[in-house]
Design a protein around this motif. Sequence first.
Motif, PDB file in Angstrom:
ATOM      1  N   LYS A 222       0.827  -1.207   0.000  1.00  0.00           N
ATOM      2  CA  LYS A 222       0.000   0.000   0.000  1.00  0.00           C
ATOM      3  C   LYS A 222       0.862   1.258   0.000  1.00  0.00           C
ATOM      4  O   LYS A 222       1.961   1.280   0.541  1.00  0.00           O
ATOM      5  N   ASP A 223       0.341   2.305  -0.607  1.00  0.00           N
ATOM      6  CA  ASP A 223       1.069   3.581  -0.661  1.00  0.00           C
ATOM      7  C   ASP A 223       1.037   4.310   0.674  1.00  0.00           C
ATOM      8  O   ASP A 223       1.871   5.182   0.929  1.00  0.00           O
ATOM      9  N   SER A 224       0.060   3.997   1.502  1.00  0.00           N
ATOM     10  CA  SER A 224      -0.155   4.746   2.745  1.00  0.00           C
ATOM     11  C   SER A 224       0.291   3.950   3.965  1.00  0.00           C
ATOM     12  O   SER A 224      -0.381   3.989   5.001  1.00  0.00           O
ATOM     13  N   VAL A 225       1.429   3.245   3.864  1.00  0.00           N
ATOM     14  CA  VAL A 225       1.865   2.380   4.953  1.00  0.00           C
ATOM     15  C   VAL A 225       2.038   3.154   6.254  1.00  0.00           C
ATOM     16  O   VAL A 225       1.587   2.728   7.325  1.00  0.00           O
ATOM     17  N   VAL A 226       2.701   4.312   6.196  1.00  0.00           N
ATOM     18  CA  VAL A 226       2.960   5.083   7.411  1.00  0.00           C
ATOM     19  C   VAL A 226       1.655   5.477   8.087  1.00  0.00           C
ATOM     20  O   VAL A 226       1.482   5.306   9.304  1.00  0.00           O
ATOM     21  N   ASP A 227       0.711   6.012   7.309  1.00  0.00           N
ATOM     22  CA  ASP A 227      -0.576   6.419   7.883  1.00  0.00           C
ATOM     23  C   ASP A 227      -1.335   5.227   8.441  1.00  0.00           C
ATOM     24  O   ASP A 227      -1.975   5.316   9.504  1.00  0.00           O
ATOM     25  N   GLU A 228      -1.281   4.098   7.731  1.00  0.00           N
ATOM     26  CA  GLU A 228      -2.002   2.904   8.187  1.00  0.00           C
ATOM     27  C   GLU A 228      -1.417   2.385   9.497  1.00  0.00           C
ATOM     28  O   GLU A 228      -2.135   1.950  10.394  1.00  0.00           O
ATOM     29  N   VAL A 229      -0.091   2.402   9.608  1.00  0.00           N
ATOM     30  CA  VAL A 229       0.535   1.931  10.841  1.00  0.00           C
ATOM     31  C   VAL A 229       0.195   2.857  11.999  1.00  0.00           C
ATOM     32  O   VAL A 229      -0.121   2.394  13.103  1.00  0.00           O
ATOM     33  N   LYS A 230       0.246   4.156  11.773  1.00  0.00           N
ATOM     34  CA  LYS A 230      -0.057   5.110  12.850  1.00  0.00           C
ATOM     35  C   LYS A 230      -1.524   5.051  13.263  1.00  0.00           C
ATOM     36  O   LYS A 230      -1.870   5.297  14.424  1.00  0.00           O
ATOM     37  N   GLY A 231      -2.402   4.721  12.309  1.00  0.00           N
ATOM     38  CA  GLY A 231      -3.827   4.651  12.620  1.00  0.00           C
ATOM     39  C   GLY A 231      -4.368   6.007  13.010  1.00  0.00           C
ATOM     40  O   GLY A 231      -3.968   7.044  12.466  1.00  0.00           O
ATOM     41  N   ALA A 232      -5.241   6.030  13.994  1.00  0.00           N
ATOM     42  CA  ALA A 232      -5.878   7.283  14.410  1.00  0.00           C
ATOM     43  C   ALA A 232      -5.052   8.042  15.432  1.00  0.00           C
ATOM     44  O   ALA A 232      -5.386   9.171  15.791  1.00  0.00           O
ATOM     45  N   GLY A 233      -3.970   7.443  15.897  1.00  0.00           N
ATOM     46  CA  GLY A 233      -3.177   8.082  16.939  1.00  0.00           C
ATOM     47  C   GLY A 233      -1.969   8.825  16.408  1.00  0.00           C
ATOM     48  O   GLY A 233      -1.752   8.914  15.198  1.00  0.00           O
ATOM     49  N   PRO A 234      -1.146   9.362  17.310  1.00  0.00           N
ATOM     50  CA  PRO A 234       0.032  10.142  16.909  1.00  0.00           C
ATOM     51  C   PRO A 234       1.218   9.282  16.471  1.00  0.00           C
ATOM     52  O   PRO A 234       2.213   9.805  15.979  1.00  0.00           O
TER      53      PRO A 234
END
Length: 352
Positions: A222-234
């Motif tokens: 996926k292109d959004s790996v960083v965002d997916e790993v962080k999820g809704a948190g910081p």
Amino acid sequence: MTLDELRPDEVLVRIVGAGMCHTDMLPRDPELGGDFGPIILGHEGSGVVEQVGSHVTGVQPGDHVLISYASCGTCWNCLRAQPAYCQEFELRNTSGRYADGSTGARGSDGRPIANRWFGQSSFADHAVATERNVVVVDPELPLELLGPLGCGLQTGAGAVLNEMRLSPGQSLAVFGAGAVGLAAVMAAKLAGASDIVVDDLHESRLDLALSLGATRVVLGTKDSVVDEVKGAGPGVDFSFETTAVTEVISAAVEVLDRPGTAVFVGAGMGQLSVSPHLLAGRKITYVLEGNAVPQVFLPRLISFWKQGRFPFDRLIQTYPLDDINAADADSRLGKTIKPVLLTGQLSNQERK
């Protein structure tokens, strides 16, 4: 090949099983191979001691042992119980030779052959180790399956339990769901992590990660790996990077909360490329061998396994040593997490 006579601190081990690790593949790289060969690889051996050197007191013939990494025992780091950072670590482990550059094996033509890969060279029916880098284990244990504890599993679990010292309620992102990464997952569950996120390219490995304790998984394509790993948190408190791929190394820093720590263990040619501002409130370190003392840490992992809390045997697929190419291919394809090469069998008397 012929092995030299044992040195005073050495032990001769008849190998029963040997884990196959990514690091064992590195000397085949054309850019590196000329610096190693000819060499016997393998560094996650387990077997039965057949002979001991004149100065060996803590190991005897007949002992069942795991073989881990080598250390000198006399430098400052060894003396303060940090043998993974022995001043001669590279000389004694990644050169394939003794610290003085010599070898302990010869071919039929008398040519020296490197047989000190991580202090053992266990892709063979016999390996020479030292009293310092063997760990005696209960003969009732499945010896042929235990070898991977000596390096890959020690590295993953040790990074979490010894280096991060992860506390209950903290979070971890693991990049790479191979044996090292999944050992970290199991250790994080043991430590009481509240969120364990695993990123990998193989869906089957992500499914296994979930069954071993991961709370979330992210497909690495996926292109959004960083965002997916962080999820809704910081972000996460810790990240663990096992791939040595430049883009993944960078992602392991970007997913951190502040404060946060990224621990790298991947062996390869990838580079750390990070903007300095991303290091605000974050730390980065590279850890060898899980910062573990094998004689202390490996019995601890075995105890967890016996309690059902560190089921490393679920990662293992065994192959005869003759099928080493099939083991390598299955590992590269993601079909096998941890190949173990069987080089011999225990007698009924040895299998208690």
